[in-house]
Design a protein around this motif. Structure first.
Motif, PDB file in Angstrom:
ATOM      1  N   ARG A  47      -5.423   8.008   4.008  1.00 16.45           N
ATOM      2  CA  ARG A  47      -4.107   7.902   4.718  1.00 16.45           C
ATOM      3  C   ARG A  47      -3.749   6.420   5.230  1.00 16.45           C
ATOM      4  O   ARG A  47      -2.689   6.152   4.903  1.00 16.45           O
ATOM      5  N   LEU A  48      -4.813   5.729   5.545  1.00 14.17           N
ATOM      6  CA  LEU A  48      -4.572   4.354   6.110  1.00 14.17           C
ATOM      7  C   LEU A  48      -4.223   3.483   4.899  1.00 14.17           C
ATOM      8  O   LEU A  48      -3.597   2.601   4.903  1.00 14.17           O
ATOM      9  N   ARG A  49      -5.068   3.959   3.794  1.00 19.76           N
ATOM     10  CA  ARG A  49      -4.740   2.903   2.698  1.00 19.76           C
ATOM     11  C   ARG A  49      -3.268   3.174   2.003  1.00 19.76           C
ATOM     12  O   ARG A  49      -2.821   2.112   1.648  1.00 19.76           O
ATOM     13  N   GLU A  50      -2.887   4.405   2.005  1.00 19.43           N
ATOM     14  CA  GLU A  50      -1.562   4.641   1.558  1.00 19.43           C
ATOM     15  C   GLU A  50      -0.375   4.106   2.284  1.00 19.43           C
ATOM     16  O   GLU A  50       0.481   3.430   2.135  1.00 19.43           O
ATOM     17  N   GLU A  51      -0.821   4.170   3.863  1.00 17.15           N
ATOM     18  CA  GLU A  51       0.206   3.363   4.856  1.00 17.15           C
ATOM     19  C   GLU A  51       0.239   2.013   4.462  1.00 17.15           C
ATOM     20  O   GLU A  51       1.367   1.306   4.553  1.00 17.15           O
ATOM     21  N   LEU A  52      -1.096   1.309   4.251  1.00 12.86           N
ATOM     22  CA  LEU A  52      -1.129  -0.221   3.920  1.00 12.86           C
ATOM     23  C   LEU A  52      -0.216  -0.485   2.691  1.00 12.86           C
ATOM     24  O   LEU A  52       0.596  -1.569   2.618  1.00 12.86           O
ATOM     25  N   LEU A  53      -0.329   0.402   1.793  1.00 16.21           N
ATOM     26  CA  LEU A  53       0.097   0.112   0.360  1.00 16.21           C
ATOM     27  C   LEU A  53       1.803   0.300   0.592  1.00 16.21           C
ATOM     28  O   LEU A  53       2.541  -0.552   0.113  1.00 16.21           O
ATOM     29  N   ALA A  54       2.083   1.193   1.429  1.00 21.23           N
ATOM     30  CA  ALA A  54       3.506   1.507   1.673  1.00 21.23           C
ATOM     31  C   ALA A  54       4.231   0.148   2.360  1.00 21.23           C
ATOM     32  O   ALA A  54       5.204  -0.126   2.170  1.00 21.23           O
ATOM     33  N   GLN A  55       3.427  -0.258   3.321  1.00 27.40           N
ATOM     34  CA  GLN A  55       3.948  -1.483   4.059  1.00 27.40           C
ATOM     35  C   GLN A  55       4.042  -2.682   3.091  1.00 27.40           C
ATOM     36  O   GLN A  55       4.919  -3.367   3.299  1.00 27.40           O
ATOM     37  N   ALA A  56       3.254  -2.479   2.388  1.00 25.21           N
ATOM     38  CA  ALA A  56       3.089  -4.021   1.409  1.00 25.21           C
ATOM     39  C   ALA A  56       4.193  -3.790   0.372  1.00 25.21           C
ATOM     40  O   ALA A  56       4.864  -4.777   0.041  1.00 25.21           O
ATOM     41  N   ARG A  57       4.499  -2.625  -0.032  1.00 21.43           N
ATOM     42  CA  ARG A  57       5.721  -2.602  -0.958  1.00 21.43           C
ATOM     43  C   ARG A  57       7.061  -2.814  -0.312  1.00 21.43           C
ATOM     44  O   ARG A  57       7.789  -3.255  -0.964  1.00 21.43           O
ATOM     45  N   GLN A  58       7.108  -2.364   1.140  1.00 26.88           N
ATOM     46  CA  GLN A  58       8.347  -2.724   1.687  1.00 26.88           C
ATOM     47  C   GLN A  58       8.494  -4.106   1.830  1.00 26.88           C
ATOM     48  O   GLN A  58       9.817  -4.677   2.011  1.00 26.88           O
ATOM     49  N   THR A  59       7.450  -5.005   2.220  1.00 24.39           N
ATOM     50  CA  THR A  59       7.478  -6.193   2.408  1.00 24.39           C
ATOM     51  C   THR A  59       7.814  -7.240   1.053  1.00 24.39           C
ATOM     52  O   THR A  59       8.457  -8.082   1.160  1.00 24.39           O
ATOM     53  N   ASP A  60       7.474  -6.724  -0.095  1.00 28.15           N
ATOM     54  CA  ASP A  60       7.548  -7.317  -1.288  1.00 28.15           C
ATOM     55  C   ASP A  60       9.016  -7.174  -2.019  1.00 28.15           C
ATOM     56  O   ASP A  60      10.036  -6.656  -1.776  1.00 28.15           O
TER      57      ASP A  60
END
Length: 60
Positions: A47-60
């Protein structure tokens, strides 16, 4: 005398069997608890990994 000895031996055997089954059940319960805790940790990590990936996609 043979009946008394047989009764004692069977009672003692039943007691030993009962105690060994009790130890096996306790071991199985502890093992199951450990497995559940490990699965919960893995789900939290996913769950944490998916949240971090989602945040990284939003910043890119």
């Amino acid at each position: 005398m043979v009946r008394v000895a047989t009764f004692f031996a069977m009672s003692f055997g039943a007691f030993l069997f009962w105690q060994s089954m009790e130890k096996i059940h306790v071991w199985m319960a502890l093992h199951q608890d450990e497995k559940l805790e490990r699965l919960e940790r893995e789900m939290e990590i996913k769950r944490l990994r998916e949240e971090l990936l989602a945040q990284a996609r939003q910043t890119d």
